[in-house]
Design a protein around this motif. Sequence first.
Motif, PDB file in Angstrom:
ATOM      1  N   HIS A 292     -12.052  25.810 -50.463  1.00 51.76           N
ATOM      2  CA  HIS A 292     -13.499  26.028 -50.431  1.00 51.76           C
ATOM      3  C   HIS A 292     -14.013  26.138 -48.994  1.00 51.76           C
ATOM      4  O   HIS A 292     -14.938  26.910 -48.719  1.00 51.76           O
TER       5      HIS A 292
ATOM      6  N   GLY B  84     -22.451  23.456 -46.063  1.00 51.24           N
ATOM      7  CA  GLY B  84     -22.803  22.282 -46.862  1.00 51.24           C
ATOM      8  C   GLY B  84     -22.543  22.506 -48.338  1.00 51.24           C
ATOM      9  O   GLY B  84     -22.031  21.616 -49.036  1.00 51.24           O
ATOM     10  N   LYS B  85     -22.876  23.705 -48.829  1.00 51.50           N
ATOM     11  CA  LYS B  85     -22.631  24.019 -50.243  1.00 51.50           C
ATOM     12  C   LYS B  85     -21.137  24.049 -50.554  1.00 51.50           C
ATOM     13  O   LYS B  85     -20.702  23.590 -51.617  1.00 51.50           O
ATOM     14  N   SER B  86     -20.346  24.607 -49.632  1.00 48.60           N
ATOM     15  CA  SER B  86     -18.893  24.649 -49.863  1.00 48.60           C
ATOM     16  C   SER B  86     -18.310  23.236 -49.874  1.00 48.60           C
ATOM     17  O   SER B  86     -17.380  22.950 -50.631  1.00 48.60           O
ATOM     18  N   SER B  87     -18.883  22.352 -49.057  1.00 52.66           N
ATOM     19  CA  SER B  87     -18.419  20.960 -49.043  1.00 52.66           C
ATOM     20  C   SER B  87     -18.715  20.288 -50.376  1.00 52.66           C
ATOM     21  O   SER B  87     -17.876  19.563 -50.925  1.00 52.66           O
ATOM     22  N   THR B  88     -19.901  20.561 -50.911  1.00 58.49           N
ATOM     23  CA  THR B  88     -20.263  19.988 -52.218  1.00 58.49           C
ATOM     24  C   THR B  88     -19.358  20.538 -53.315  1.00 58.49           C
ATOM     25  O   THR B  88     -18.878  19.791 -54.189  1.00 58.49           O
ATOM     26  N   ARG B  89     -19.118  21.855 -53.291  1.00 56.67           N
ATOM     27  CA  ARG B  89     -18.228  22.457 -54.299  1.00 56.67           C
ATOM     28  C   ARG B  89     -16.824  21.869 -54.207  1.00 56.67           C
ATOM     29  O   ARG B  89     -16.160  21.659 -55.226  1.00 56.67           O
TER      30      ARG B  89
ATOM     31  N   LEU C   4     -25.872  26.209 -43.873  1.00 52.60           N
ATOM     32  CA  LEU C   4     -26.261  25.809 -45.228  1.00 52.60           C
ATOM     33  C   LEU C   4     -25.140  26.079 -46.220  1.00 52.60           C
ATOM     34  O   LEU C   4     -24.865  25.275 -47.112  1.00 52.60           O
ATOM     35  N   GLU C   5     -24.448  27.221 -46.046  1.00 52.87           N
ATOM     36  CA  GLU C   5     -23.325  27.561 -46.931  1.00 52.87           C
ATOM     37  C   GLU C   5     -22.153  26.612 -46.727  1.00 52.87           C
ATOM     38  O   GLU C   5     -21.392  26.343 -47.655  1.00 52.87           O
TER      39      GLU C   5
ATOM     40  N   ALA D 119     -15.578  29.728 -46.934  1.00 53.63           N
ATOM     41  CA  ALA D 119     -17.035  29.598 -46.754  1.00 53.63           C
ATOM     42  C   ALA D 119     -17.541  30.792 -45.945  1.00 53.63           C
ATOM     43  O   ALA D 119     -16.827  31.364 -45.125  1.00 53.63           O
TER      44      ALA D 119
ATOM     45  N   SER E 131     -15.893  20.807 -44.759  1.00 56.85           N
ATOM     46  CA  SER E 131     -16.871  20.994 -43.681  1.00 56.85           C
ATOM     47  C   SER E 131     -16.203  21.505 -42.406  1.00 56.85           C
ATOM     48  O   SER E 131     -16.713  22.399 -41.726  1.00 56.85           O
TER      49      SER E 131
ATOM     50  N   SER F  96     -14.692  16.347 -48.554  1.00 55.73           N
ATOM     51  CA  SER F  96     -15.885  16.919 -47.908  1.00 55.73           C
ATOM     52  C   SER F  96     -15.651  17.144 -46.422  1.00 55.73           C
ATOM     53  O   SER F  96     -16.138  18.124 -45.847  1.00 55.73           O
TER      54      SER F  96
END
Length: 246
Positions: free
Chosen positions: A207, A219-224, A216-217, A211, A106, A102
């Motif tokens: 990921h 954060g989503k890329s970190s989750t993916r 916000l994206e 990004a 990030s 992550s």
Amino acid sequence: MKILYHIGRYSLFLKKAFEKPEKFKVYWNLFVDEMYNLGIGSLGIIVIISGFMGMVITIQTASQIESGWIPSYLVGYTTRQSMILEFSPTMLALILAGKVGSNIASELGTMRVTEQVDALEIMGINSAGYLTLPKVLAMMFIMPFLVLISMFLGIFFGYIICDITSITTPAQYITGIQYDFRPFDVFYALIKSVIFAFLITSVSAYHGYFASGSALEVGKSSTRAVVFSSIVILIANYLITQMLLI
């Protein structure tokens, strides 16, 4: 079809990341920094989790041995095998996928959305290699040492809990640790650790590098990155085990 698109783009990303570095000295300095940040920076969580897991495995195994026909030294044997074969290489990789993966996604995602990656490309720097290669190599180098530390701590804290609670004698525990020891098991765990380190860093960097959009994206890329890293680790774990232990 989307998965094929990502596999193709991931392959091209790796090809670009592993191109010959422009300046080895710059990459060497980054390699040392990343080794400290990714490896040494994770020691605290490794010590805590490995120690507690060693104690829990020891207690759980001892609690299952109620029959007098089962020798007590199996507590040490089971703790050793569990730590070496599965917990230290695999569980540790899944934990580091959350922490290290992550962070990498990030960091690169933030650089992408703030156009720092584009700035590197404009300056003629291979951004994929500059941002990714030192991380991948540093993690592949330091991960086996982290796994060895985790093995030692898990087995050592198993011994400590035996000494404190008397669920089995320390002598029986040590006998179990020495019983039917195969050095290949450690070698097998280290092979897994190197492959897992590559997957954690490269998938997370992929990921983060691609990004786009807002914070916000990122954060989503970190989750993916964490989700996909964990999935490929589990798949690789099955394939390596099938090839090396069966």
